[in-house]
Design an enzyme around this catalytic site. Structure first.
Site, PDB file in Angstrom:
ATOM      1  N   ASP A 101       1.472  41.658  27.114  1.00  0.00           N
ATOM      2  CA  ASP A 101       1.870  40.344  26.610  1.00  0.00           C
ATOM      3  C   ASP A 101       2.808  39.689  27.635  1.00  0.00           C
ATOM      4  O   ASP A 101       2.452  39.598  28.812  1.00  0.00           O
ATOM      5  CB  ASP A 101       2.504  40.506  25.218  1.00  0.00           C
ATOM      6  N   HIS A 303      -4.256  43.190  20.383  1.00  0.00           N
ATOM      7  CA  HIS A 303      -3.252  42.732  21.340  1.00  0.00           C
ATOM      8  C   HIS A 303      -2.154  43.755  21.604  1.00  0.00           C
ATOM      9  O   HIS A 303      -1.560  43.764  22.669  1.00  0.00           O
ATOM     10  CB  HIS A 303      -2.624  41.435  20.806  1.00  0.00           C
TER      11      HIS A 303
END
Length: 324
Positions: A101, A303
């Protein structure tokens, strides 16, 4: 129980909390939003057991690390300065940098700008991308009815008010919806995770999961909740509030390539892969990263890749580290 050691490191202008385990060549792990160093608990154990010194800081603004009051102190260059400071404080000449991220964005930029200090890079989720032709604030959608979540995050106080109202609910919703547990995602417009209604908030569009994701048990979830009860979300949101500033600063480095050895991993169900054109960016990445050793899409993961599929991430990462 996790065997890593928690300590503090004074860098150039902030005090950072770090988790560390093992001895050997240094590997730095950079978390994303909304996470902390604890997101790398599985990697600290596996990588240290493979013969490396694994270190994961709470980035500035997160967890037990300092949270400077000034918004402008959260640019990518500030964070790169912090991790250079960690390498110095540990008495090392260089490190491999790994990120997910926001941590992936910082890891790519660290390898781009300081290959003398970061000898290799592994990025999860976020690919290396060329500088956009216009500022992010002009690039992302903004209408009278809805705005992209980065615009929403940019409004001082607004996102904090929503996200801090019930931290456990905030994290439970975001962790579930961005994970593989939420199911497949196609290339869809608008991206339901990205757009926020003007008359609502980010969390309004996210379902209330019946339980925690399968990859996150209650004790580990509680660690994250307690961390954000201490820090709040302002520090993490300030990263987004510097997107245009980062874009302006990057003009000085236009045309540079990431020359260090690199590894890229992404989850098949990552919300970022649902953004139109993202798969084309991943396929074109070797133009910006000529020494990209491997690129993998991990089935059914989302994610929070290093937490959702730790065995597969650890295997790919350790193979990459041993091949350096």
């Amino acid at each position: 129980m996790h065997a890593f050691t928690q300590s503090f490191i004074e860098t150039h202008d902030v005090r950072l909390s770090v988790d560390s385990q093992g001895t050997g060549p240094l590997v730095l792990f950079l978390h994303g939003f909304p996470e902390t160093s604890y997101a790398w608990r599985h990697q600290l154990a596996a990588v240290s057991n493979a013969g490396f010194h694994a270190v994961a800081p709470d980035l500035r603004g997160f967890g037990r690390s300092d949270c400077p009051a000034q918004t402008e102190r959260y640019t990518t260059l500030d964070i790169i300065g912090d991790i250079v400071g960690i390498v110095d404080a540990l008495g090392e000449q260089n490190a491999v940098v790994v990120g997910n991220d926001w941590g992936a964005t910082i890891a790519w930029q660290a390898a781009l700008l300081r290959p003398d200090r970061f000898r290799a890079v592994a990025a999860l989720g976020v690919p290396m991308m060329d500088r956009a032709p216009i500022t992010p604030s002009r690039l992302f959608p903004l209408t009278d009815e809805a705005w992209f979540y980065t615009h929403y995050f940019a409004e001082p106080g607004q996102a904090e008010g929503e996200l801090e109202r019930d931290i456990a609910t905030t994290l439970r919703k975001i962790y579930f919806w961005a994970s593989g547990d939420a199911g497949p995602r196609g290339e869809i417009t608008p991206n339901p995770f990205g757009l926020v209604a003007r008359d609502g908030g980010l969390l309004d569009a996210l379902p209330e999961p019946a339980s925690l994701p399968a990859w996150l048990d209650a004790c580990d979830f509680d660690v994250f909740v307690k961390a954000f009860e201490v820090s709040g979300f302002r520090g993490g949101l300030n990263y987004y509030r510097n997107l245009d500033r980062n874009w302006a600063l990057q003009s000085a480095f236009s045309g540079l390539l990431v020359q260090t050895p690199a590894l890229y991993l992404a989850g098949e169900y990552d919300t970022g892969l649902a953004i139109p054109g993202m798969h084309d960016i991943i396929r074109a990445m070797p133009k910006l990263v000529p020494n990209l050793r491997d690129s993998q899409i991990i089935a059914r993961a989302g994610h929070w890749l290093q937490q959702e599929a730790p065995d597969r991430v650890n295997a790919a990462l350790i193979a990459f580290l041993r091949d350096l």
